[in-house]
Design a protein around this motif. Structure first.
Motif, PDB file in Angstrom:
ATOM      1  N   LYS A 119      -1.680  26.671   5.237  1.00 13.58           N
ATOM      2  CA  LYS A 119      -0.229  26.037   5.465  1.00 13.58           C
ATOM      3  C   LYS A 119      -0.580  25.064   6.632  1.00 13.58           C
ATOM      4  CE  LYS A 119       4.348  27.099   7.129  1.00 13.58           C
ATOM      5  NZ  LYS A 119       5.436  28.065   7.348  1.00 13.58           N
ATOM      6  N   TYR A 120       0.004  23.802   6.782  1.00 11.47           N
ATOM      7  CA  TYR A 120      -0.232  22.793   7.988  1.00 11.47           C
ATOM      8  C   TYR A 120       0.632  23.527   9.193  1.00 11.47           C
ATOM      9  CZ  TYR A 120      -2.739  19.332   5.423  1.00 11.47           C
ATOM     10  OH  TYR A 120      -3.600  18.724   4.618  1.00 11.47           O
ATOM     11  N   LEU A 121       0.179  23.363  10.314  1.00 11.65           N
ATOM     12  CA  LEU A 121       1.053  23.856  11.352  1.00 11.65           C
ATOM     13  C   LEU A 121       1.428  22.647  12.235  1.00 11.65           C
ATOM     14  CD1 LEU A 121      -1.092  26.760  12.772  1.00 11.65           C
ATOM     15  CD2 LEU A 121       1.029  26.796  11.212  1.00 11.65           C
ATOM     16  N   HIS A 122       0.453  21.448  11.949  1.00 16.66           N
ATOM     17  CA  HIS A 122       1.021  20.083  12.672  1.00 16.66           C
ATOM     18  C   HIS A 122       0.216  19.131  11.505  1.00 16.66           C
ATOM     19  CE1 HIS A 122       1.629  17.272  15.749  1.00 16.66           C
ATOM     20  NE2 HIS A 122       0.204  16.702  15.435  1.00 16.66           N
ATOM     21  N   GLN A 123       0.989  18.189  11.616  1.00 11.67           N
ATOM     22  CA  GLN A 123       0.465  17.079  10.564  1.00 11.67           C
ATOM     23  C   GLN A 123       0.961  15.661  11.108  1.00 11.67           C
ATOM     24  OE1 GLN A 123       1.893  17.489   6.566  1.00 11.67           O
ATOM     25  NE2 GLN A 123       0.177  16.336   5.620  1.00 11.67           N
ATOM     26  N   GLU A 124      -0.058  14.819  11.266  1.00 11.64           N
ATOM     27  CA  GLU A 124      -0.050  13.376  11.813  1.00 11.64           C
ATOM     28  C   GLU A 124      -0.465  12.435  10.815  1.00 11.64           C
ATOM     29  OE1 GLU A 124      -2.207  13.079  15.447  1.00 11.64           O
ATOM     30  OE2 GLU A 124      -0.764  14.440  16.551  1.00 11.64           O
ATOM     31  N   ARG A 125      -0.967  12.894   9.677  1.00  9.34           N
ATOM     32  CA  ARG A 125      -1.454  11.928   8.816  1.00  9.34           C
ATOM     33  C   ARG A 125       0.118  11.594   8.075  1.00  9.34           C
ATOM     34  NH1 ARG A 125      -5.360  13.894   4.931  1.00  9.34           N
ATOM     35  NH2 ARG A 125      -4.367  15.823   5.227  1.00  9.34           N
ATOM     36  N   TYR A 126       0.165  10.428   7.507  1.00  4.10           N
ATOM     37  CA  TYR A 126       1.365   9.850   6.945  1.00  4.10           C
ATOM     38  C   TYR A 126       1.402   9.720   5.371  1.00  4.10           C
ATOM     39  CZ  TYR A 126      -0.812   5.430   7.013  1.00  4.10           C
ATOM     40  OH  TYR A 126      -1.745   4.285   7.018  1.00  4.10           O
ATOM     41  N   ALA A 156       0.911  -1.243   0.008  1.00  2.00           N
ATOM     42  CA  ALA A 156       0.020   0.067   0.179  1.00  2.00           C
ATOM     43  C   ALA A 156       0.815   1.295  -0.013  1.00  2.00           C
ATOM     44  CB  ALA A 156      -0.880   0.164   1.229  1.00  2.00           C
ATOM     45  N   GLN A 157       0.566   2.333  -0.698  1.00  2.00           N
ATOM     46  CA  GLN A 157       1.355   3.416  -0.827  1.00  2.00           C
ATOM     47  C   GLN A 157       0.353   4.686  -1.069  1.00  2.00           C
ATOM     48  OE1 GLN A 157       4.127   3.265  -3.737  1.00  2.00           O
ATOM     49  NE2 GLN A 157       4.651   5.487  -3.712  1.00  2.00           N
ATOM     50  N   LYS A 158       0.618   5.608  -0.085  1.00  5.27           N
ATOM     51  CA  LYS A 158      -0.149   6.991  -0.380  1.00  5.27           C
ATOM     52  C   LYS A 158       0.747   7.921  -0.091  1.00  5.27           C
ATOM     53  CE  LYS A 158      -2.951   8.125   2.636  1.00  5.27           C
ATOM     54  NZ  LYS A 158      -4.194   7.729   3.523  1.00  5.27           N
ATOM     55  N   GLY A 159       0.172   9.230  -0.737  1.00  9.55           N
ATOM     56  CA  GLY A 159       0.910  10.470  -0.465  1.00  9.55           C
ATOM     57  C   GLY A 159       0.008  11.512  -0.328  1.00  9.55           C
ATOM     58  N   LEU A 160       0.268  12.395   0.305  1.00  9.54           N
ATOM     59  CA  LEU A 160      -0.516  13.504   0.736  1.00  9.54           C
ATOM     60  C   LEU A 160      -0.473  14.494  -0.596  1.00  9.54           C
ATOM     61  CD1 LEU A 160      -0.241  14.008   4.355  1.00  9.54           C
ATOM     62  CD2 LEU A 160      -2.013  13.017   3.111  1.00  9.54           C
ATOM     63  N   GLU A 161      -1.778  15.313  -0.827  1.00  8.08           N
ATOM     64  CA  GLU A 161      -1.384  16.200  -2.031  1.00  8.08           C
ATOM     65  C   GLU A 161      -1.014  17.571  -1.623  1.00  8.08           C
ATOM     66  OE1 GLU A 161      -2.712  15.809  -5.153  1.00  8.08           O
ATOM     67  OE2 GLU A 161      -2.965  13.680  -4.661  1.00  8.08           O
ATOM     68  N   LYS A 162       0.273  17.718  -2.155  1.00  7.72           N
ATOM     69  CA  LYS A 162       1.002  19.060  -1.869  1.00  7.72           C
ATOM     70  C   LYS A 162       0.223  20.353  -2.530  1.00  7.72           C
ATOM     71  CE  LYS A 162       4.221  17.343   0.206  1.00  7.72           C
ATOM     72  NZ  LYS A 162       4.487  17.480   1.889  1.00  7.72           N
ATOM     73  N   ASP A 163      -0.498  19.925  -3.647  1.00 14.09           N
ATOM     74  CA  ASP A 163      -1.140  21.121  -4.149  1.00 14.09           C
ATOM     75  C   ASP A 163      -2.317  21.724  -3.242  1.00 14.09           C
ATOM     76  OD1 ASP A 163       0.282  21.218  -6.349  1.00 14.09           O
ATOM     77  OD2 ASP A 163      -1.086  20.007  -7.571  1.00 14.09           O
TER      78      ASP A 163
END
Length: 145
Positions: A88-95, A74-81
């Motif tokens: 802007k994210y100040l804190h991020q726990e999703r991977y 399984a592979q995932k990425g968060l959308e930078k766009d």
């Protein structure tokens, strides 16, 4: 501890002591050992695997069979766009990242024998009980959803 056996070999042999590689430990921290938690159930016709993959889309999951090993990735990425558009994210726990786990299911199976379905964060894989047949090629298993 004894684990269920399929085709005379312990089902979880290959990763009981080292189920998470160093890259995954770096990506997922103290929770790395709980990645892809798996339950195994024996039925009259075969075996069922229940693999936890919460937060993934069906398209981000693949399964293939090679030399008697079923490998689920399984592979995932968060959308930078998304971040650029919406702040802007100040804190991020999703991977973001990838993970995979292999299960020995026996060399007598082909990808047509194995059926997989992904629903509500759980990948269910049905593996029939079959006599040994040799399958030489690496082929992918379709995942229903």
């Amino acid at each position: 501890m004894y684990m269920p056996s399929i085709f005379g070999t312990y089902f979880f042999d290959d990763f009981m002591n080292d189920s998470v590689n160093e890259t995954e430990k770096t990506l997922y921290g103290k929770h790395a050992a709980h990645l892809m938690s798996t339950d195994l159930k024996e039925t009259a016709d075969g075996y069922e695997l229940y693999i936890d993959l919460p937060g993934f889309k069906k398209e981000e999951i693949s399964a293939h069979l090679k030399k008697g090993y079923l490998t689920v990735a399984a592979q995932k990425g968060l959308e930078k766009d998304e971040e650029a558009k919406n702040g802007k994210y100040l804190h991020q726990e999703r991977y973001t990242g990838s993970m995979k786990r292999s299960y020995y299911v026996g060399e007598g199976l082909t990808e047509e024998d194995i059926h997989a379905k992904y629903e509500n964060g759980i990948l269910t894989v049905k593996i029939p009980k079959v006599e040994n047949r040799v399958s030489e090629q690496k082929k992918y298993i379709s995942i229903e959803g």
